[in-house]
Design a protein around this motif. Structure first.
Motif, PDB file in Angstrom:
ATOM      1  N   CYS A 109     -57.559 -47.967   9.447  1.00  0.00           N
ATOM      2  CA  CYS A 109     -56.227 -47.893  10.031  1.00  0.00           C
ATOM      3  C   CYS A 109     -55.771 -46.462  10.101  1.00  0.00           C
ATOM      4  O   CYS A 109     -54.738 -46.151  10.676  1.00  0.00           O
ATOM      5  CB  CYS A 109     -55.201 -48.633   9.171  1.00  0.00           C
ATOM      6  SG  CYS A 109     -55.705 -50.264   8.668  1.00  0.00           S
ATOM      7  N   HIS A 111     -56.449 -44.249  11.777  1.00  0.00           N
ATOM      8  CA  HIS A 111     -56.635 -43.578  13.056  1.00  0.00           C
ATOM      9  C   HIS A 111     -55.487 -43.817  14.001  1.00  0.00           C
ATOM     10  O   HIS A 111     -55.495 -44.742  14.776  1.00  0.00           O
ATOM     11  CB  HIS A 111     -57.964 -44.002  13.668  1.00  0.00           C
ATOM     12  CG  HIS A 111     -59.092 -43.759  12.716  1.00  0.00           C
ATOM     13  ND1 HIS A 111     -59.452 -42.493  12.316  1.00  0.00           N
ATOM     14  CD2 HIS A 111     -59.880 -44.610  12.033  1.00  0.00           C
ATOM     15  CE1 HIS A 111     -60.437 -42.578  11.449  1.00  0.00           C
ATOM     16  NE2 HIS A 111     -60.718 -43.849  11.254  1.00  0.00           N
ATOM     17  N   ALA A 112     -54.488 -43.003  13.904  1.00  0.00           N
ATOM     18  CA  ALA A 112     -53.425 -42.996  14.897  1.00  0.00           C
ATOM     19  C   ALA A 112     -53.741 -41.885  15.872  1.00  0.00           C
ATOM     20  O   ALA A 112     -52.859 -41.282  16.463  1.00  0.00           O
ATOM     21  CB  ALA A 112     -52.087 -42.751  14.257  1.00  0.00           C
ATOM     22  N   GLN A 115     -52.281 -37.975  15.502  1.00  0.00           N
ATOM     23  CA  GLN A 115     -51.301 -37.466  16.438  1.00  0.00           C
ATOM     24  C   GLN A 115     -50.309 -36.454  15.881  1.00  0.00           C
ATOM     25  O   GLN A 115     -50.046 -36.398  14.702  1.00  0.00           O
ATOM     26  CB  GLN A 115     -50.547 -38.635  17.030  1.00  0.00           C
ATOM     27  CG  GLN A 115     -50.830 -38.698  18.542  1.00  0.00           C
ATOM     28  CD  GLN A 115     -50.524 -40.011  19.139  1.00  0.00           C
ATOM     29  OE1 GLN A 115     -50.962 -41.030  18.621  1.00  0.00           O
ATOM     30  NE2 GLN A 115     -49.777 -39.968  20.237  1.00  0.00           N
ATOM     31  N   HIS A 116     -49.809 -35.621  16.760  1.00  0.00           N
ATOM     32  CA  HIS A 116     -48.729 -34.677  16.475  1.00  0.00           C
ATOM     33  C   HIS A 116     -49.103 -33.669  15.396  1.00  0.00           C
ATOM     34  O   HIS A 116     -48.221 -33.084  14.778  1.00  0.00           O
ATOM     35  CB  HIS A 116     -47.454 -35.414  16.060  1.00  0.00           C
ATOM     36  CG  HIS A 116     -46.931 -36.340  17.123  1.00  0.00           C
ATOM     37  ND1 HIS A 116     -46.067 -35.929  18.105  1.00  0.00           N
ATOM     38  CD2 HIS A 116     -47.171 -37.651  17.367  1.00  0.00           C
ATOM     39  CE1 HIS A 116     -45.785 -36.948  18.900  1.00  0.00           C
ATOM     40  NE2 HIS A 116     -46.438 -38.005  18.480  1.00  0.00           N
ATOM     41  N   GLY A 117     -50.388 -33.514  15.114  1.00  0.00           N
ATOM     42  CA  GLY A 117     -50.797 -32.549  14.110  1.00  0.00           C
ATOM     43  C   GLY A 117     -50.538 -32.972  12.682  1.00  0.00           C
ATOM     44  O   GLY A 117     -50.737 -32.207  11.746  1.00  0.00           O
ATOM     45  N   PHE A 118     -50.076 -34.195  12.488  1.00  0.00           N
ATOM     46  CA  PHE A 118     -49.861 -34.685  11.127  1.00  0.00           C
ATOM     47  C   PHE A 118     -51.199 -34.861  10.414  1.00  0.00           C
ATOM     48  O   PHE A 118     -52.210 -35.180  11.029  1.00  0.00           O
ATOM     49  CB  PHE A 118     -49.168 -36.052  11.158  1.00  0.00           C
ATOM     50  CG  PHE A 118     -47.666 -36.007  11.275  1.00  0.00           C
ATOM     51  CD1 PHE A 118     -47.053 -35.329  12.316  1.00  0.00           C
ATOM     52  CD2 PHE A 118     -46.861 -36.662  10.356  1.00  0.00           C
ATOM     53  CE1 PHE A 118     -45.668 -35.300  12.446  1.00  0.00           C
ATOM     54  CE2 PHE A 118     -45.472 -36.642  10.467  1.00  0.00           C
ATOM     55  CZ  PHE A 118     -44.879 -35.957  11.511  1.00  0.00           C
ATOM     56  N   GLN A 119     -51.173 -34.659   9.107  1.00  0.00           N
ATOM     57  CA  GLN A 119     -52.313 -35.014   8.276  1.00  0.00           C
ATOM     58  C   GLN A 119     -52.005 -36.384   7.678  1.00  0.00           C
ATOM     59  O   GLN A 119     -51.210 -36.503   6.745  1.00  0.00           O
ATOM     60  CB  GLN A 119     -52.469 -33.989   7.162  1.00  0.00           C
ATOM     61  CG  GLN A 119     -53.858 -33.919   6.594  1.00  0.00           C
ATOM     62  CD  GLN A 119     -54.071 -32.583   5.906  1.00  0.00           C
ATOM     63  OE1 GLN A 119     -53.174 -32.123   5.194  1.00  0.00           O
ATOM     64  NE2 GLN A 119     -55.216 -31.961   6.102  1.00  0.00           N
ATOM     65  N   ILE A 120     -52.619 -37.417   8.234  1.00  0.00           N
ATOM     66  CA  ILE A 120     -52.275 -38.787   7.851  1.00  0.00           C
ATOM     67  C   ILE A 120     -53.047 -39.195   6.613  1.00  0.00           C
ATOM     68  O   ILE A 120     -54.248 -38.965   6.517  1.00  0.00           O
ATOM     69  CB  ILE A 120     -52.591 -39.750   9.011  1.00  0.00           C
ATOM     70  CG1 ILE A 120     -51.757 -39.375  10.233  1.00  0.00           C
ATOM     71  CG2 ILE A 120     -52.329 -41.191   8.598  1.00  0.00           C
ATOM     72  CD1 ILE A 120     -52.071 -40.193  11.465  1.00  0.00           C
ATOM     73  N   ASP A 121     -52.357 -39.786   5.621  1.00  0.00           N
ATOM     74  CA  ASP A 121     -53.073 -40.237   4.428  1.00  0.00           C
ATOM     75  C   ASP A 121     -52.957 -41.736   4.181  1.00  0.00           C
ATOM     76  O   ASP A 121     -53.596 -42.268   3.287  1.00  0.00           O
ATOM     77  CB  ASP A 121     -52.602 -39.473   3.183  1.00  0.00           C
ATOM     78  CG  ASP A 121     -51.121 -39.660   2.939  1.00  0.00           C
ATOM     79  OD1 ASP A 121     -50.717 -40.775   2.593  1.00  0.00           O
ATOM     80  OD2 ASP A 121     -50.364 -38.689   3.114  1.00  0.00           O
ATOM     81  N   GLU A 122     -52.121 -42.405   4.932  1.00  0.00           N
ATOM     82  CA  GLU A 122     -51.997 -43.849   4.724  1.00  0.00           C
ATOM     83  C   GLU A 122     -51.471 -44.509   5.974  1.00  0.00           C
ATOM     84  O   GLU A 122     -50.623 -43.944   6.675  1.00  0.00           O
ATOM     85  CB  GLU A 122     -51.023 -44.146   3.561  1.00  0.00           C
ATOM     86  CG  GLU A 122     -50.920 -45.627   3.243  1.00  0.00           C
ATOM     87  CD  GLU A 122     -49.781 -45.949   2.275  1.00  0.00           C
ATOM     88  OE1 GLU A 122     -49.193 -45.009   1.716  1.00  0.00           O
ATOM     89  OE2 GLU A 122     -49.481 -47.152   2.107  1.00  0.00           O
ATOM     90  N   ALA A 123     -51.986 -45.699   6.249  1.00  0.00           N
ATOM     91  CA  ALA A 123     -51.408 -46.524   7.309  1.00  0.00           C
ATOM     92  C   ALA A 123     -50.874 -47.769   6.629  1.00  0.00           C
ATOM     93  O   ALA A 123     -51.621 -48.577   6.099  1.00  0.00           O
ATOM     94  CB  ALA A 123     -52.460 -46.880   8.346  1.00  0.00           C
ATOM     95  N   GLU A 124     -49.571 -47.878   6.639  1.00  0.00           N
ATOM     96  CA  GLU A 124     -48.920 -49.002   5.984  1.00  0.00           C
ATOM     97  C   GLU A 124     -48.647 -50.068   7.032  1.00  0.00           C
ATOM     98  O   GLU A 124     -48.075 -49.783   8.085  1.00  0.00           O
ATOM     99  CB  GLU A 124     -47.597 -48.519   5.374  1.00  0.00           C
ATOM    100  CG  GLU A 124     -46.783 -49.608   4.723  1.00  0.00           C
ATOM    101  CD  GLU A 124     -45.393 -49.094   4.304  1.00  0.00           C
ATOM    102  OE1 GLU A 124     -45.088 -47.907   4.551  1.00  0.00           O
ATOM    103  OE2 GLU A 124     -44.641 -49.900   3.750  1.00  0.00           O
TER     104      GLU A 124
END
Ligand SMILES: [Mn+2]
Ligand SMILES: [Mn+2]
Ligand SMILES: [Zn+2]
Ligand SMILES: [Zn+2]
Lengths: 140, 140
Positions: A109, A111-112, A115-124
């Motif tokens: 999850c 894998h968004a 986007q927007h240069g965010f460093q994603i660590d969780e998909a809730e």
DNA sequence: GTACAGTTTTAGACTTTGTCAAATTAATGA
DNA sequence: TCATTAATTTGACAAAGTCTAAAACTGTAC
């Protein structure tokens, strides 16, 4: 989950009656609120302050021993099922909360499309709907 | 989005200065909180009560004219982009909120395997991470 | 344009969920 | 057991939102 005392010592947390009781309450009542848990603890050890319930829940959450979820329209809920990236199914009318295995895989999850240069660590993920009991009630 | 007055009339809502101003504020400030919006409205029409801001946001949300999102650690946020099932990307440290197209498709994500007999009507997804600005700050 | 009925808006009290800070009490390790 | 350190308790406080009753306004019918 092993026994609460071992868990606390493994994380270098002094063992107290309050911590043991809160930890047991979370284990026995998954997705309970701080208030629910305070009630449970009082039945077990007689008394605990509201602040201690929050203190304990916060430190256990920080250490990763328990997990906090915060669905809309509900106070925070706690569970000891951590590290398996599962999601939740919440009843809009009564708040009943069920576990749902991650829809996509193990560490998913995320894998968004970065986007927007965010460093994603969780998909809730929270699935909203109506539980069987509330479906019956609304049909009658 | 058409003009606010038309929108209100189409939904049989009496047109008031407060409703027009709140609706415009939501349109111009996506993902703003009730407090943010109250500030905007005051700059536009001079004054509005806190209760009215909530009244208007609630009725607009109920009618489906705007959408409310409630990420953890944040008061509710509002936007007028409705009906397209998009998700959100939230910065853990500053709260910045960005739109993310649904990862799976148009009316998607609704497949938690229909678990536990729930009738699922929405899959809410929040991606948590660190925004570019906060990444820079933490590196320095 | 006025008047009426029904809504909205307002002000202020109140509720819920949670945090802060200082004083007291308890746990650990020597 | 004692000293040190940390946790618990108490009570005040804060943020976000709801409830209520009175006042003001909107839409409609004359
Ligand atoms: Mn769970
Ligand atoms: Mn959005
Ligand atoms: Zn239900
Ligand atoms: Zn940020």
């Amino acid at each position: 989950m092993q026994d609460p005392e071992t868990t606390l010592r493994q994380h270098d947390l002094p063992v107290t009656a309050q911590r043991l009781a809160v930890l047991r309450a979370v284990a026995h009542h998954p997705h309970a609120t701080a208030d629910d848990l305070a009630e449970q603890v009082r039945q077990e050890i007689g008394a605990i302050s509201r602040q201690s319930v929050y203190n304990v829940l916060n430190v256990l959450t920080d250490k990763g021993i328990i997990r906090r979820i915060q669905p809309a329209h509900s106070p925070a809920r706690y569970e000891d099922r951590v590290g398996d990236n599962h999601h939740h199914l919440v009843c809009r009318s009564c708040g009943q909360t069920e576990d749902v295995c991650c829809a996509v895989g193990a560490a998913p999850c995320l894998h968004a499309h970065d986007q927007h240069g965010f460093q994603i660590d969780e998909a809730e993920v929270i699935y909203w709907g109506t539980c069987p009991a509330c479906q019956r009630k609304s049909r009658s």
